[in-house]
Scaffold this motif. Structure first.
Motif, PDB file in Angstrom:
ATOM      1  N   ALA A   1      12.122  42.692  40.726  1.00 38.66           N
ATOM      2  CA  ALA A   1      12.048  43.021  42.151  1.00 38.66           C
ATOM      3  C   ALA A   1      11.261  44.308  42.378  1.00 38.66           C
ATOM      4  O   ALA A   1      10.414  44.386  43.287  1.00 38.66           O
ATOM      5  N   ASP A   2      11.526  45.316  41.563  1.00 44.67           N
ATOM      6  CA  ASP A   2      10.855  46.606  41.735  1.00 44.67           C
ATOM      7  C   ASP A   2       9.352  46.508  41.492  1.00 44.67           C
ATOM      8  O   ASP A   2       8.570  47.291  42.055  1.00 44.67           O
ATOM      9  N   HIS A   3       8.942  45.596  40.653  1.00 43.14           N
ATOM     10  CA  HIS A   3       7.515  45.449  40.337  1.00 43.14           C
ATOM     11  C   HIS A   3       6.808  44.412  41.216  1.00 43.14           C
ATOM     12  O   HIS A   3       5.620  44.129  41.012  1.00 43.14           O
ATOM     13  N   GLY A   4       7.529  43.837  42.180  1.00 46.08           N
ATOM     14  CA  GLY A   4       6.915  42.856  43.071  1.00 46.08           C
ATOM     15  C   GLY A   4       6.623  41.529  42.416  1.00 46.08           C
ATOM     16  O   GLY A   4       5.696  40.819  42.812  1.00 46.08           O
ATOM     17  N   TYR A   5       7.422  41.180  41.406  1.00 45.86           N
ATOM     18  CA  TYR A   5       7.180  39.954  40.656  1.00 45.86           C
ATOM     19  C   TYR A   5       7.871  38.730  41.266  1.00 45.86           C
ATOM     20  O   TYR A   5       7.695  37.620  40.764  1.00 45.86           O
ATOM     21  N   LEU A   6       8.661  38.938  42.309  1.00 48.34           N
ATOM     22  CA  LEU A   6       9.420  37.832  42.888  1.00 48.34           C
ATOM     23  C   LEU A   6       8.808  37.400  44.220  1.00 48.34           C
ATOM     24  O   LEU A   6       8.220  38.202  44.952  1.00 48.34           O
ATOM     25  N   LEU A   7       8.957  36.123  44.533  1.00 48.61           N
ATOM     26  CA  LEU A   7       8.515  35.635  45.833  1.00 48.61           C
ATOM     27  C   LEU A   7       9.209  36.416  46.939  1.00 48.61           C
ATOM     28  O   LEU A   7      10.407  36.737  46.839  1.00 48.61           O
ATOM     29  N   ALA A   8       8.465  36.708  47.998  1.00 51.17           N
ATOM     30  CA  ALA A   8       9.011  37.461  49.117  1.00 51.17           C
ATOM     31  C   ALA A   8       9.750  36.533  50.081  1.00 51.17           C
ATOM     32  O   ALA A   8       9.514  35.320  50.110  1.00 51.17           O
ATOM     33  N   ASP A   9      10.622  37.130  50.853  1.00 53.47           N
ATOM     34  CA  ASP A   9      11.369  36.380  51.850  1.00 53.47           C
ATOM     35  C   ASP A   9      10.447  35.993  53.004  1.00 53.47           C
ATOM     36  O   ASP A   9       9.643  36.805  53.479  1.00 53.47           O
ATOM     37  N   ALA A  10      10.545  34.754  53.458  1.00 56.56           N
ATOM     38  CA  ALA A  10       9.662  34.291  54.528  1.00 56.56           C
ATOM     39  C   ALA A  10       9.925  35.033  55.830  1.00 56.56           C
ATOM     40  O   ALA A  10       8.994  35.304  56.591  1.00 56.56           O
ATOM     41  N   ALA A  11      11.168  35.391  56.099  1.00 56.51           N
ATOM     42  CA  ALA A  11      11.507  36.087  57.342  1.00 56.51           C
ATOM     43  C   ALA A  11      11.220  37.575  57.256  1.00 56.51           C
ATOM     44  O   ALA A  11      10.909  38.212  58.273  1.00 56.51           O
ATOM     45  N   ASP A  12      11.346  38.153  56.059  1.00 52.28           N
ATOM     46  CA  ASP A  12      11.115  39.583  55.865  1.00 52.28           C
ATOM     47  C   ASP A  12      10.376  39.790  54.548  1.00 52.28           C
ATOM     48  O   ASP A  12      10.981  40.009  53.501  1.00 52.28           O
ATOM     49  N   PRO A  13       9.040  39.727  54.573  1.00 50.94           N
ATOM     50  CA  PRO A  13       8.262  39.822  53.328  1.00 50.94           C
ATOM     51  C   PRO A  13       8.429  41.137  52.582  1.00 50.94           C
ATOM     52  O   PRO A  13       7.953  41.256  51.445  1.00 50.94           O
ATOM     53  N   ALA A  14       9.118  42.092  53.170  1.00 47.80           N
ATOM     54  CA  ALA A  14       9.309  43.372  52.490  1.00 47.80           C
ATOM     55  C   ALA A  14      10.382  43.298  51.420  1.00 47.80           C
ATOM     56  O   ALA A  14      10.514  44.217  50.609  1.00 47.80           O
ATOM     57  N   VAL A  15      11.162  42.206  51.404  1.00 47.12           N
ATOM     58  CA  VAL A  15      12.242  42.077  50.425  1.00 47.12           C
ATOM     59  C   VAL A  15      12.071  40.762  49.658  1.00 47.12           C
ATOM     60  O   VAL A  15      11.449  39.815  50.155  1.00 47.12           O
ATOM     61  N   PRO A  16      12.620  40.686  48.435  1.00 49.98           N
ATOM     62  CA  PRO A  16      12.527  39.430  47.679  1.00 49.98           C
ATOM     63  C   PRO A  16      13.304  38.304  48.357  1.00 49.98           C
ATOM     64  O   PRO A  16      14.333  38.523  49.005  1.00 49.98           O
TER      65      PRO A  16
END
Length: 694
Positions: free
Chosen positions: A374-389
């Motif tokens: 998560a910290d490295h941005g390796y996970l798909l982002a949330d469709a409603a809030d792309p700032a979080v996994p």
């Protein structure tokens, strides 16, 4: 005697559609064929008619568009082969403000350069439908959209009976337990209610359907669809897209269903190779899932392997399925359950098996790798809030999904996989779960459908050991040539029957290297009975590959925790089924090579080879394995079964006799050691097939 039987038998420019997704994969037989004469338009006070003349390789057809209420009726040689739904349902439908509306009276039309464009009023105030029909020799493109309002969904609706019987779709959700225990064949013989039919689905599905009248429908979309076929026994096929984007459909019109299938494969692409090796076709793979589910450890797995080996129940690989990790996503063995995984791997190899592991891109929140990813941005982002996994719930908890669209994430994941395999002598992998979820946002520059391609590219680097992978929808999935395994089945005869019709459905939407769910089923049900386990093995022996788990020696009933010991006959009959499949391997391998040249399915319905045989279109428990072997295994507990033989002369493998075709044997005896199988005499493969059944 076989050779004597064999000897006796042998003694006797036009308008074209837009380029398909994979033009390089096509040959002259599967690409869109230009008409030898240009399509023509005629019109009357009530109808617009587009006529496509017969050509050398296409039968010709007409499309009739009614003016009073826009509908489409396709005819071939004067007979209706496909019609849209009645006026009260509407042919071109859309939903706006929560209510369904549809096109009504044609208000204008034009015919330019062989393309018919029409506009129509609708039942929604202020809304207009604009449709374009582009004909070619063996298909027509139907593109349409709604203006004046922003629809929530667009849909086509067809009268099922107008086209005879319907097939295709892939794994079908049904009110009767599909796809786990029910897969209607034809589709209209049951009910298909599939509201989340889309590219990210775990089910093996494609937006392609074909009919007994040799028409076909392909919907070109990357959006989720709501598909209903005979829902509530309403006689309708409804194919709705959850999007306001223009609706793009291809309607194939051919002489036989096999021709329609070939046109479709020419559109999406045929396999460029076979992911499975000859040995993986010839021998079963053994997987721990149905034998132990998640109650597995090193000692149990080694006992399982030893038991199979000692009883002569062979296989090319043994896979450790779900629940070997300390936490999901760690990619480290649980040290309590697996004190010495290197020694475990060595022992499995010593017993003659390759060693395989179950893996997933889903990393649970309690895994020590989740925070890092998560910290490295390796996970798909949330469709409603792309700032979080994106967080997704699955059968093992809540997880994030490695984003294959992110090159750094992909490299990180692959590096961990390769390290795991090198460290423990892992020969192959079983990729499970999905590569995308609609609750997530794709990486910048990608669409949800791209993740089927990305998943296929990832998996293609590894030996999948004959269990294959569940990727679909995109042409990349078709061309990769993966083995396709079914969704988990139950352990009863109903699931065995569903496994057969489901393979027919999957293999005829462009995935020819099919296997059933694990022989005997799984899904956390009671252990299969002796009869189900044996009949399933006998059935799978006459399919391209065998995928095994429940040991015919003994297993554990997951519902009670008690050990189930099968008798010696169970083991012997299972071993016999494996032997029959191994002897068929040279013939099956020939069919694999044929498929790579043509795209034709290996396991297919009788009517692909015998389109004039009307009885073949509703048979649910027989199939052709290539052009020469007819499989009719017993799929119930009955002592006999009917066997339908298409036209021709057939060799009855069980009774060592030649029998005439074009008839049904009403009560073929099926004691537990008997699997009705027939070889068609007079084909190029007859001798090789007969040799396999000596």
């Amino acid at each position: 005697m076989l050779l004597a039987v064999l000897a006796a038998a042998l003694a006797l420019p036009a308008v074209a559609l837009a380029p398909p997704q994979n033009a390089q994969a096509q040959d002259a037989r599967t690409r869109p064929r230009p008409a030898t004469a240009a399509p023509q338009l005629s019109h009357s006070a009530t109808e617009l008619t587009v006529k496509v003349p017969r050509s050398r390789n296409a039968p010709g057809y007409e499309v009739h568009l009614t003016k009073a209420q826009l509908s489409l009726r396709t005819t071939r040689s004067g007979a209706t082969v496909l019609s849209t739904a009645a006026p009260d349902t509407g042919a071109l439908r859309f939903r706006t403000a929560g209510a369904w509306q549809h096109a009504t009276q044609v208000t204008g039309w034009s015919w330019k350069k062989g393309v018919l464009t029409v506009t129509a009023a609708t039942t929604a105030p202020g809304a207009t439908v604009r449709a374009r029909l582009t004909p070619a020799a063996d298909r027509y493109q139907l593109d349409w959209q709604v203006t004046g309002v922003t629809p929530e969904r667009l849909g086509l609706a067809y009268d099922l009976k107008s086209a005879g019987h319907w097939y295709g779709h892939g794994e079908a959700q049904t009110p009767n337990g599909g796809p786990g225990t029910d897969q209607p064949w034809p589709l209209d013989s049951g009910q298909v209610v599939h509201p989340a039919f889309g590219p990210a689905s775990y089910y093996m599905i494609d937006p392609f359907w074909y009919t007994s009248t040799a028409t076909g429908l392909r919907v070109g979309t990357g959006h989720v669809m709501d598909v209903a076929i005979n829902q509530g026994k309403d006689g309708l096929g409804r194919f709705d897209i959850e999007s306001a984007d223009p609706y793009r459909a291809t309607v194939y019109v051919e002489s036989t269903p096999l021709d329609v299938y070939r046109d479709y494969v020419g559109t999406v692409g045929r396999p460029a190779k076979s992911d499975a090796t000859y040995r993986q076709y010839a021998e079963p793979v053994w997987n721990s899932w149905a034998q132990f589910y998640t109650h597995v450890d090193q000692a149990k797995l080694l006992g399982y392997a030893q038991d199979l080996h000692d009883h002569g129940v062979t296989g090319h690989a043994l896979q450790l399925d779900d629940k070997w990790e300390s936490d999901y996503g760690n990619m480290t063995f649980d040290p309590k359950a697996y004190p010495d995984p290197k020694a475990m791997s060595r022992k499995i190899h010593d017993l003659g098996f390759d060693f395989g592991l179950w893996v997933t891109l889903w990393i649970n929140l309690d895994s020590d790798q989740y925070r890092y990813a998560a910290d490295h941005g390796y996970l798909l982002a949330d469709a409603a809030d792309p700032a979080v996994p994106c967080k997704v719930t699955w059968w093992n908890g809540t997880a994030g999904i490695v984003d294959l669209g992110n090159p750094d994430a992909k490299a990180w994941y692959e590096g961990r996989l390769k390290s795991l395999m090198d460290t423990y002598g892992v020969d192959g992998l079983k990729f499970d779960t999905r590569f995308f979820d609609e609750r997530c946002a794709p990486h910048e520059g990608y669409q949800p459908t791209d993740y089927q391609r990305l998943g296929a590219q990832l998996a293609d680097q590894y030996d999948l050991q004959g269990v294959g992978i569940r990727v679909h929808w995109s042409g990349a999935a078709h061309r990769a040539g993966f083995v396709t395994r079914q969704v988990d089945k139950g352990t009863g005869f109903d699931s065995l029957r569903a496994s057969v019709t489901q393979n027919l459905a999957i293999s005829t939407i462009g995935y020819p290297f099919v296997t059933t769910d694990m022989i005997g089923g799984s899904s956390g049900r009671p252990a299969p009975t002796k009869e189900v386990l044996v009949r399933w093995a006998q059935s799978a022996a006459l399919m391209p590959l065998m995928y095994s788990s429940t040991s015919p020696v003994s297993t554990v009933d997951v519902t009670t925790g008690r050990k189930v010991v099968y008798d010696a006959e169970t083991t012997a009959l299972y071993r016999e089924a494996i032997g029959r499949h191994a002897r068929l391997a040279p013939y099956i391998w020939d069919q694999v090579q044929h498929t790579l040249k043509t795209g034709d399915p290996i396991m297919r319905p009788l009517f692909f080879d015998f389109p004039q045989d009307k009885a073949a279109y509703t048979i649910t428990d027989e199939w052709m394995l290539g052009p020469t072997v007819l499989a009719a295994p017993q799929l119930t507990s009955a002592p006999t079964r009917p066997v339908h033989l298409p036209p021709g002369r057939w060799y009855d493998v069980t009774h060592h006799r030649t029998v005439p075709g074009n008839r049904t044997i009403l009560a073929y005896p099926t004691p537990l050691n008997t699997t009705p199988t027939f070889v068609k005499l007079g084909t190029k493969e007859t001798e090789k097939a007969l040799k396999a059944f000596r």
